[in-house]
Scaffold this active site. Structure first.
Site, mmCIF file in Angstrom:
data_model
loop_
_atom_site.group_PDB
_atom_site.id
_atom_site.type_symbol
_atom_site.label_atom_id
_atom_site.label_comp_id
_atom_site.label_asym_id
_atom_site.label_seq_id
_atom_site.Cartn_x
_atom_site.Cartn_y
_atom_site.Cartn_z
ATOM 1 N N LYS A 33 -7.915 -5.404 -2.888
ATOM 2 C CA LYS A 33 -6.498 -5.519 -3.222
ATOM 3 C C LYS A 33 -6.041 -6.980 -3.288
ATOM 4 O O LYS A 33 -5.178 -7.333 -4.099
ATOM 5 C CB LYS A 33 -5.653 -4.729 -2.224
ATOM 6 C CG LYS A 33 -5.858 -3.228 -2.310
ATOM 7 C CD LYS A 33 -5.008 -2.485 -1.293
ATOM 8 C CE LYS A 33 -5.264 -0.990 -1.351
ATOM 9 N NZ LYS A 33 -4.453 -0.236 -0.366
ATOM 10 N N ASN A 80 -8.753 -1.897 4.562
ATOM 11 C CA ASN A 80 -8.862 -2.323 3.168
ATOM 12 C C ASN A 80 -7.576 -2.973 2.658
ATOM 13 O O ASN A 80 -7.495 -3.376 1.501
ATOM 14 C CB ASN A 80 -9.272 -1.153 2.257
ATOM 15 C CG ASN A 80 -8.253 -0.037 2.209
ATOM 16 O OD1 ASN A 80 -7.321 0.010 3.013
ATOM 17 N ND2 ASN A 80 -8.422 0.878 1.280
ATOM 18 N N SER A 136 -2.963 0.301 -4.401
ATOM 19 C CA SER A 136 -3.531 1.529 -3.852
ATOM 20 C C SER A 136 -4.986 1.710 -4.261
ATOM 21 O O SER A 136 -5.420 1.205 -5.291
ATOM 22 C CB SER A 136 -2.711 2.727 -4.350
ATOM 23 O OG SER A 136 -3.311 3.958 -3.981
ATOM 24 N N ASP A 159 0.865 -1.174 0.000
ATOM 25 C CA ASP A 159 0.000 0.000 0.000
ATOM 26 C C ASP A 159 0.909 1.234 0.000
ATOM 27 O O ASP A 159 2.109 1.141 0.294
ATOM 28 C CB ASP A 159 -0.871 -0.036 1.260
ATOM 29 C CG ASP A 159 -1.647 1.245 1.487
ATOM 30 O OD1 ASP A 159 -2.376 1.660 0.570
ATOM 31 O OD2 ASP A 159 -1.511 1.836 2.572
ATOM 32 N N ASP A 165 -1.727 -0.795 6.005
ATOM 33 C CA ASP A 165 -1.937 -0.143 7.297
ATOM 34 C C ASP A 165 -3.404 0.080 7.630
ATOM 35 O O ASP A 165 -3.722 0.605 8.695
ATOM 36 C CB ASP A 165 -1.205 1.205 7.338
ATOM 37 C CG ASP A 165 -1.925 2.284 6.525
ATOM 38 O OD1 ASP A 165 -2.286 2.010 5.356
ATOM 39 O OD2 ASP A 165 -2.136 3.388 7.058
#
Length: 268
Positions: free
Chosen positions: A195, A221, A44, A9, A218
């Site tokens: 993701k 998602n 992302s 991410d 973090d």
């Protein structure tokens, strides 16, 4: 510990709180990845055109898993996309206009050709959003947009969006899924898209196993993606509720190059 794929991410993970990272250190690592046949993936919720801007000064191959996995780009070419069907999108946009919880929301459509919003181009919020969305375009009515749409991005002045998230999932279950973006908003995408879904596609294309994958995140998602990797790390700086759901936590935060430190250990 042999790995062949590293996925990370960006905000709050690879990037520090100033939206930057140690370029020289990462270039060394990216060169090592190329030499060892390790794929590097940026995962992302952001739109694809925004992401390569972070790496313009570097040399090396990077694959972009954008729009929470709905749009995957390798070597500048789209290799996978999941588009929201137009009737579903129109129904959703019409529905949120009837919901009191969405009255003060800023709504953007992230699409193949551009990003679209009813916000005026002269507004402060439009200018702030332009940082994250390439070719952000004002339209009078979002329901008239004909572009292929990957994601609906909805944000509020308040950071607690749990009620809005739950409401969308209750009303559009099976057709759309809302997930917190961690930025006082929600991303609304197709139910199967996340993701981990995008990462799984790349693992299949490249014939790379769960045991050969390293991943970082973090936020909520990111959890599914982190669990898609044998070596799945949640950042030290992540909310405690997220850290509790992960097996591994980075010893260093995003402001201490926590991702780069772990990658260095794996590429020795």
């Amino acid at each position: 510990m042999s790995i062949k794929l590293i996925a990370t991410d960006m905000d709050g993970t690879f990037l520090n709180d100033h939206s930057d990272y140690d370029h020289t250190r990462f270039q060394r690592l990216l060169t090592k990845m190329q030499e060892q046949g390790v794929r590097f993936v940026v995962a992302s919720g952001n739109q694809y055109p925004h992401l390569p801007q972070y790496f313009t000064d570097l040399t090396g191959e990077i694959t972009y898993l954008a729009e929470d996995g709905a749009h995957i780009v390798a070597n500048g070419r789209t290799i996978s996309e999941d588009v929201i069907p137009q009737p579903v999108l129109t129904a959703f946009l019409s529905w949120i206009r009837t919901q009191p919880l969405f009255e003060k929301a800023w709504v953007l459509l992230s699409g193949r050709q551009a990003a679209w919003t009813e916000m005026l181009a002269s507004s402060k919020r439009f200018k702030q959003s332009s940082y994250f969305y390439g070719n952000l375009t004002h339209v009078m009515d979002l329901t008239e947009v004909t572009d292929a749409i990957y994601k609906v991005d909805i944000t509020w002045p308040s950071f607690d969006v749990s009620a809005q998230e739950a409401l969308v999932n209750q009303a559009f279950g099976g057709k759309l899924r809302a997930t917190s973006s961690g930025l006082g908003g929600i991303d609304v995408i197709l139910p199967q898209v996340n993701k981990a879904y995008g990462l799984s596609k790349l693992q299949q294309i490249w014939q790379i196993s769960h045991d050969e994958t390293l991943a970082f995140g973090d936020r909520g998602n990111d959890l599914e993606m982190v669990q898609q990797a044998k070596y799945g790390y949640i950042m030290k700086n992540a909310p405690e509720a997220v850290r509790r759901q992960a097996n591994l936590t980075t010893p260093l935060s995003n402001n201490e190059s926590g991702v780069l430190a772990i990658i260095e250990d794996f590429l020795k």
